[in-house]
Design a protein around this motif. Structure first.
Motif, mmCIF file in Angstrom:
data_model
loop_
_atom_site.group_PDB
_atom_site.id
_atom_site.type_symbol
_atom_site.label_atom_id
_atom_site.label_comp_id
_atom_site.label_asym_id
_atom_site.label_seq_id
_atom_site.Cartn_x
_atom_site.Cartn_y
_atom_site.Cartn_z
ATOM 1 N N VAL A 1 23.243 17.871 7.149
ATOM 2 C CA VAL A 1 21.789 17.957 6.940
ATOM 3 C C VAL A 1 21.036 17.249 8.216
ATOM 4 O O VAL A 1 21.212 16.268 8.635
ATOM 5 N N CYS B 1 18.777 15.163 10.134
ATOM 6 C CA CYS B 1 17.900 14.139 9.964
ATOM 7 C C CYS B 1 17.308 13.586 11.168
ATOM 8 O O CYS B 1 16.912 12.238 11.083
ATOM 9 N N PRO C 1 14.839 17.897 5.269
ATOM 10 C CA PRO C 1 16.159 17.898 4.499
ATOM 11 C C PRO C 1 16.120 18.507 3.225
ATOM 12 O O PRO C 1 17.090 19.185 2.787
ATOM 13 N N ASP D 1 15.964 22.346 3.719
ATOM 14 C CA ASP D 1 17.248 22.806 4.156
ATOM 15 C C ASP D 1 18.588 22.606 3.252
ATOM 16 O O ASP D 1 19.293 23.727 2.981
ATOM 17 N N TYR E 1 27.766 14.979 1.481
ATOM 18 C CA TYR E 1 26.293 15.462 2.469
ATOM 19 C C TYR E 1 26.613 14.459 3.582
ATOM 20 O O TYR E 1 26.906 13.377 3.528
ATOM 21 N N ALA F 1 24.614 13.289 6.683
ATOM 22 C CA ALA F 1 23.469 13.149 7.177
ATOM 23 C C ALA F 1 23.288 12.822 8.653
ATOM 24 O O ALA F 1 23.802 11.688 9.247
ATOM 25 N N HIS G 1 14.422 10.539 6.522
ATOM 26 C CA HIS G 1 15.079 11.806 6.162
ATOM 27 C C HIS G 1 16.117 11.590 5.374
ATOM 28 O O HIS G 1 16.458 12.359 4.528
ATOM 29 N N VAL H 1 17.986 12.645 1.514
ATOM 30 C CA VAL H 1 19.387 13.278 1.076
ATOM 31 C C VAL H 1 20.109 12.649 0.031
ATOM 32 O O VAL H 1 20.571 13.257 -0.760
#
Length: 364
Positions: free
Chosen positions: A104, A106, A121, A124, A204, A206, A219, A223
């Motif tokens: 993701v 960020c 984020p 997305d 995830y 970031a 950001h 997440v």
């Protein structure tokens, strides 16, 4: 086979930059969508200091780490489940992996175009998850229709599958991922054959700018909030920093990581997060020729671990001579640990523990 982790995300979020850094495979990282069509594959040794210690104590000639394969899957876009941006092809690549690392974006950088024009984020993540869900929903709807046709003959299994897949269909329609759907043990194989994308374990990643290490930014907080609701893990990395780390020798790497406030690289943390996600552990075989690490699922009995080395060893399994890693190190090697009564003889029911040093005895 090595553990396979698919790296997914929108275009221009840093997937290929990360892949380049962790695999040195030279994936194309370009400032436009669909730079990657076929997934690039890079094999990376799993970092484990215990293996170095075992090799030193046993004076082994070779050190062989277990590996993780990273697949750099092309950037997905809205409409991928309907074929947008070659989406069907890209989505099919995800079916083969053991786990998914969702990168993701960020970081803010005007020089790197975001496919939707801004860094968000939450948006997305929703785009990617929605496309995976829609693909799964299409597959499950077809499976429901097939089960219904078969159930007309009164087939009890088909009737049960109609009910099962109808419930799964409703679960997906409500926006829930397949991995949160409770599947009866007797139906697990049937559901697995559908190859559901959202059934894959996911973490995830970031991707932040170097200046936002180690903790991230606002950001990343978004997440983390989404991941917490899903029970998923978040690894904060800087693909930009990882690219620099990959070019340094061991001493320079340690210094650079310290400057960034990190003990381990993003790659190390990503690999270990994938291991936790999949419930994996490492055992070792050690001798004068080689010290070697092997990967097995947590809860595996000794014969299954033996099968990782060779199927013949599993089939002819007699017993396992086991020394715990801490005992092996404390006594300075196998013979001294054995003399101290720290070598155990275990049978077929023994469940392997992370760090076990094992010698398998088997019939030919």
């Amino acid at each position: 086979m090595a553990l396979q982790v698919g790296i997914v995300g929108l275009p221009n979020v840093g997937k290929s930059t990360l892949f380049n850094a962790v695999s040195a495979a030279g994936a194309e990282a370009a400032n436009y969508p669909f730079a990657t069509i076929e997934p690039n594959v890079g094999s990376v040794p799993v970092p484990d200091e215990r293996l170095d210690t075992l090799r030193r104590l046993a004076d082994s000639k070779r050190r062989i780490a277990t590996t993780v394969e990273f697949l750099d899957i092309a950037g997905l876009v809205k409409g991928a489940s309907q074929g947008e941006g070659l989406g069907n092809k890209f989505l099919s690549h995800i079916q083969s992996v053991d786990a998914v690392a969702h990168v993701v974006r960020c970081f803010d950088d005007d020089d790197i175009v975001h496919v939707d024009g801004s860094v968000d984020p939450a948006r997305d993540i929703e785009v990617i998850n929605t496309e995976l869900l829609l693909k799964d929903l299409d597959a499950v709807t077809k499976r429901v229709e097939r089960a219904k046709r078969s159930s007309k003959s009164g087939d009890k299994v088909a009737i049960r599958h109609t009910e099962l897949f109808s419930r799964l269909e409703a679960h997906l329609e409500a926006g829930n991922v397949a991995r949160t759907f409770e599947i009866p043990d007797e139906d697990a194989k049937e559901v697995a054959e559908v190859g559901l994308l959202t059934a894959k374990p996911m973490l995830y990643v970031a991707n932040v700018g170097e200046g936002d290490l180690p903790d991230g930014n606002a950001h990343v907080d978004k997440v983390r909030e989404i991941a917490a609701a899903e029970g998923a893990e978040v690894v904060v990395i800087s693909a930009e920093a990882e690219a620099q780390i990959a070019e340094l020798d061991a001493e320079e790497r340690t210094e650079f990581l310290a400057e960034l406030g990190l003990e381990r690289s993003g790659l190390d943390r990503l690999i270990h997060a994938a291991y936790r996600l999949l419930g994996l552990l490492t055992f070792f075989t050690v001798g004068p020729q080689e010290a070697r690490a092997w990967t097995v699922r947590d809860g595996s009995p000794a014969p299954v671990a033996a099968g990782k080395i060779h199927s013949d060893i599993q089939q002819g399994f007699i017993r396992a001579n086991v020394i715990g890693y801490a005992d092996f190190v404390e006594h300075g090697g196998e013979q001294a640990a054995k003399n101290a009564g720290k070598m155990r003889q275990e049978g077929k029911e023994y469940v392997v523990v992370d760090g076990d040093v094992i010698h398998f005895l088997h019939s030919n």
